[in-house]
Design an enzyme around this catalytic site. Structure first.
Site, mmCIF file in Angstrom:
data_model
loop_
_atom_site.group_PDB
_atom_site.id
_atom_site.type_symbol
_atom_site.label_atom_id
_atom_site.label_comp_id
_atom_site.label_asym_id
_atom_site.label_seq_id
_atom_site.Cartn_x
_atom_site.Cartn_y
_atom_site.Cartn_z
ATOM 1 N N GLN A 74 -1.151 -66.320 21.247
ATOM 2 C CA GLN A 74 -1.155 -65.065 21.988
ATOM 3 C C GLN A 74 -2.346 -64.983 22.948
ATOM 4 O O GLN A 74 -2.975 -63.947 23.125
ATOM 5 C CB GLN A 74 -1.151 -63.884 21.014
ATOM 6 C CG GLN A 74 0.143 -63.734 20.251
ATOM 7 C CD GLN A 74 1.340 -63.519 21.170
ATOM 8 O OE1 GLN A 74 1.239 -62.851 22.204
ATOM 9 N NE2 GLN A 74 2.479 -64.090 20.816
ATOM 10 N N SER A 75 -2.638 -66.103 23.600
ATOM 11 C CA SER A 75 -3.778 -66.179 24.513
ATOM 12 C C SER A 75 -3.549 -65.365 25.779
ATOM 13 O O SER A 75 -2.632 -65.654 26.563
ATOM 14 C CB SER A 75 -4.049 -67.638 24.878
ATOM 15 O OG SER A 75 -4.979 -67.734 25.924
ATOM 16 N N ASN A 76 -4.402 -64.354 25.989
ATOM 17 C CA ASN A 76 -4.381 -63.625 27.263
ATOM 18 C C ASN A 76 -4.798 -64.535 28.408
ATOM 19 O O ASN A 76 -4.257 -64.463 29.513
ATOM 20 C CB ASN A 76 -5.329 -62.427 27.198
ATOM 21 C CG ASN A 76 -4.997 -61.461 26.085
ATOM 22 O OD1 ASN A 76 -3.839 -61.125 25.887
ATOM 23 N ND2 ASN A 76 -6.011 -61.016 25.360
#
Length: 334
Positions: A74-76
């Site tokens: 879930q890397s921004n």
């Protein structure tokens, strides 16, 4: 070199606002406000846009065709890098920590919509494999006659840190325009460390009396204070500043990680719900929820002194709420 002499491409919708949080302030006994860098806009918003303004300027100048970076599921940062690559006609390749998912939710869904090539690494082998795997993608691009550009985890580099040097300048101008004194503390989540490194350098220039406080959201083999001090010194050198920083100059709180990076914590989830109920502000379970949990606990214990003026940097991450819907609705009656 002065900050304004560094190549930079405008991506974010800046300046982002500063919002007071009066109900949480009253409950905690501090004056708490938030820098809304979840409102930077581009690519879904978040703090990494500020770093990418400098990193993508470098990539464009080099004639890059393929941008490669890494992060968690879930890397921004991965999502915004994919958007930035597409904006400038480049192909994004994301090497992500985690096994291939059954369902593409949150940031993973946005990565897919942006057309990123996603390469999943076993989480247990990630830290050993990540650099060779990114280099392998770069080598493959070169073999195709394309110019690759590797952006490190979180955009954490001296050049990427310029985004938050510039953010502190922006904040100092916002505060000065309203006659507001600089905060006693400026707080942010710490994952890869580039944001905090930029804040440390920026505060040394514009807010020397403000204490920078990082809330770790992941563990690290090398202590964060050591890593961030090195990055801050590299950034200061890039700006031709005389000041240098030691690990002892940095305050990093490491007690709010919970079970691990990208795994929701009980304290973090409680902070998400408390902040949403009290202020209508959305936090996420990977970064900002854990950081707010830290601020709440530190204020309640007096480790942030009562009456302090505390500014929280909201680094974005709303898409990461959706994959964790079950954990965040555990309080809902059946």
């Amino acid at each position: 070199m002065k900050l304004d002499e560094l190549p930079r491409l405008s991506l974010g919708f800046l300046p982002t606002p500063v919002e007071d949080l009066p109900r949480l302030s009253g409950e905690l006994g501090v004056s708490l406000s938030v820098k809304r860098d979840d409102f930077t806009g581009f690519g879904g918003g978040g703090n990494k846009v500020r770093k990418l303004e400098f990193l993508m300027a470098d990539a464009v100048a080099r004639g890059v065709q393929v941008v490669i970076t890494t992060g968690g599921h879930q890397s921004n940062h991965a999502r915004m890098t994919a958007a930035a690559a597409r904006k400038f006609g480049m192909k994004p390749i994301l090497v992500l920590r985690g096994n291939r998912p059954d369902a593409w939710q949150g940031n993973l869904l946005l990565d897919h919509i942006l057309g990123a090539e996603v390469d999943f690494l076993d989480p247990d082998a990630y830290f050993e494999q990540i650099n060779p795997r990114m280099q392998a993608h770069a080598d493959a691009a070169e073999a195709r006659g394309e110019t690759p550009y590797i952006i490190p985890l979180g955009g954490a580099s001296a050049l990427g840190a310029m985004g938050y040097v510039n953010a502190i300048r922006e904040l100092s101008e916002q505060y000065a325009a309203t006659g507001r004194k600089a905060p006693d503390y400026i707080c942010a989540p710490v994952g890869s460390g580039g944001t905090l490194a930029g804040m440390v350098v920026g505060c040394s220039i514009w807010w020397p009396g403000t204490r920078v406080l990082g809330i770790a959201v992941t563990g690290t083999a090398v202590p964060f204070a050591e890593r961030i001090a090195v990055m801050a010194n590299d950034a200061a050198e890039l700006l031709e500043l005389e000041q240098r920083f030691t690990p002892g100059d940095l305050r990093i709180e490491n007690d709010y990680v919970g079970p691990g990076y990208s795994i929701p914590s009980e304290q973090g989830n409680a902070a998400i719900l408390r902040t949403g109920h009290a202020e209508g502000v959305l936090l996420d379970p990977v970064y900002t929820g854990k950081a707010m949990a830290g601020i709440i606990d530190l204020a309640q214990r007096g480790a942030i002194e009562q009456g302090s003026d505390v500014l929280f940097v909201h680094c974005g991450g709303t898409p990461a709420l959706f994959p964790f819907n079950e954990q965040l609705t555990a309080d809902v009656s059946a």
